[in-house]
Design a protein around this motif. Structure first.
Motif, short mmCIF file in Angstrom:
data_model
loop_
_atom_site.label_atom_id
_atom_site.label_comp_id
_atom_site.label_asym_id
_atom_site.label_seq_id
_atom_site.Cartn_x
_atom_site.Cartn_y
_atom_site.Cartn_z
N GLU A 61 -9.88 7.04 -8.10
CA GLU A 61 -10.32 5.90 -7.29
C GLU A 61 -9.25 5.46 -6.28
OE1 GLU A 61 -13.47 4.71 -7.17
OE2 GLU A 61 -13.80 6.48 -8.41
N TYR A 62 -8.76 6.40 -5.51
CA TYR A 62 -7.85 6.10 -4.41
C TYR A 62 -8.54 6.43 -3.10
CZ TYR A 62 -7.01 11.13 -5.05
OH TYR A 62 -7.18 12.49 -5.21
N HIS A 63 -8.03 5.89 -2.00
CA HIS A 63 -8.61 6.13 -0.68
C HIS A 63 -8.16 7.49 -0.15
CE1 HIS A 63 -9.12 1.73 -0.84
NE2 HIS A 63 -10.11 1.92 0.01
N TRP B 117 0.86 -1.18 0.00
CA TRP B 117 0.00 0.00 0.00
C TRP B 117 0.90 1.23 0.00
CZ3 TRP B 117 -5.47 0.53 0.75
CH2 TRP B 117 -6.17 -0.69 0.79
N LEU C 95 -13.46 6.20 -0.45
CA LEU C 95 -12.78 5.77 -1.67
C LEU C 95 -13.33 6.58 -2.83
CD1 LEU C 95 -10.97 3.80 -3.31
CD2 LEU C 95 -12.95 2.26 -3.41
N GLY C 96 -12.44 7.24 -3.58
CA GLY C 96 -12.86 8.01 -4.74
C GLY C 96 -13.57 9.30 -4.36
N ALA D 129 -6.22 1.74 -6.24
CA ALA D 129 -7.08 1.47 -5.08
C ALA D 129 -6.28 1.17 -3.82
CB ALA D 129 -8.04 0.32 -5.38
N GLN D 130 -4.95 0.98 -3.92
CA GLN D 130 -4.12 0.78 -2.75
C GLN D 130 -3.29 2.02 -2.41
OE1 GLN D 130 -3.50 -3.88 -3.79
NE2 GLN D 130 -1.85 -2.98 -2.60
#
Length: 204
Positions: A143-145, A15, A123-124, A103-104
């Motif tokens: 689309e990342y946290h 991550w 998220l996003g 996404a990580q």
């Protein structure tokens, strides 16, 4: 770096946890630098020290968070050294080098539209005028946290740019260590237990 499968995480590669801020001692206690504060605490927790990341305009720490054994997660902690509004380039360079899926990626940042000290994880979504998020989204999509650390709105007629580049007030600093610690806990929970569990525990 060889990429291996972290079976516990069910994902390939580490991550990438990014604290957003501006480099230099004059910015260290600014509201805009709370992402750096959280990243520094996470580095302290894993016993690492930030170092220049090769040709990337960033500092990084590599390690693991979580309980020892299969429950831990590989992480790269990062602080872009490019100034806030150019964060996307250095972060994307790190993301590609470490082969981290979008996404990580976790961005830790200040958030004007949330009361001071309140956390929101998601998220996003949009950037809400945040220049660091704008740069990240332009570099590799949305689309990342995000771990959003509330700083509240500026008082009176103070301009937003002036407000975020001012130090936390003396009253805020009395709570800041606790709140940064809680934000670091939220990041760890997100990476180890997933977004839904972290939202249930830390979205306040």
């Amino acid at each position: 770096m060889d990429v291996t499968t972290d079976a516990a995480a069910g994902a390939v590669g580490p991550w990438l946890i990014v604290g957003l801020g501006n480099p230099g001692p004059e910015y260290a206690m600014n509201r805009h630098n709370v992402g750096f504060m959280v990243a520094d605490l996470l580095a302290e927790r894993i016993g690492g020290r930030f170092k220049r990341a090769g040709k990337a305009q960033a500092q990084v720490v590599e390690g693991r968070i979580g309980p020892a054994g299969p429950g831990s997660r590989r992480v790269v902690l990062a602080k872009p050294m490019s100034y806030m509004n150019l964060s996307g380039g250095p972060v994307n360079a790190l993301r590609e080098f470490y082969k981290v899926p979008v996404a990580q990626v976790v961005a830790v940042h200040d958030e004007l539209d949330i009361d001071f000290g309140t956390l929101r994880l998601k998220l996003g979504g949009g950037d809400n005028g945040h220049n660091g998020l704008k740069s990240l989204t332009k570099a590799f999509g949305r689309e990342y946290h995000r771990v959003r650390f509330g700083i509240g709105r500026p008082p009176g007629r103070m301009q937003v740019a002036d407000f975020v580049l001012k130090d936390f007030s003396s009253a805020e600093r009395k709570e800041l260590d606790y709140l940064v610690d809680r934000a670091a806990d939220a990041v760890e929970c997100l990476v180890i237990e997933g977004l839904e569990r972290a939202q249930g525990s830390y979205n306040s």
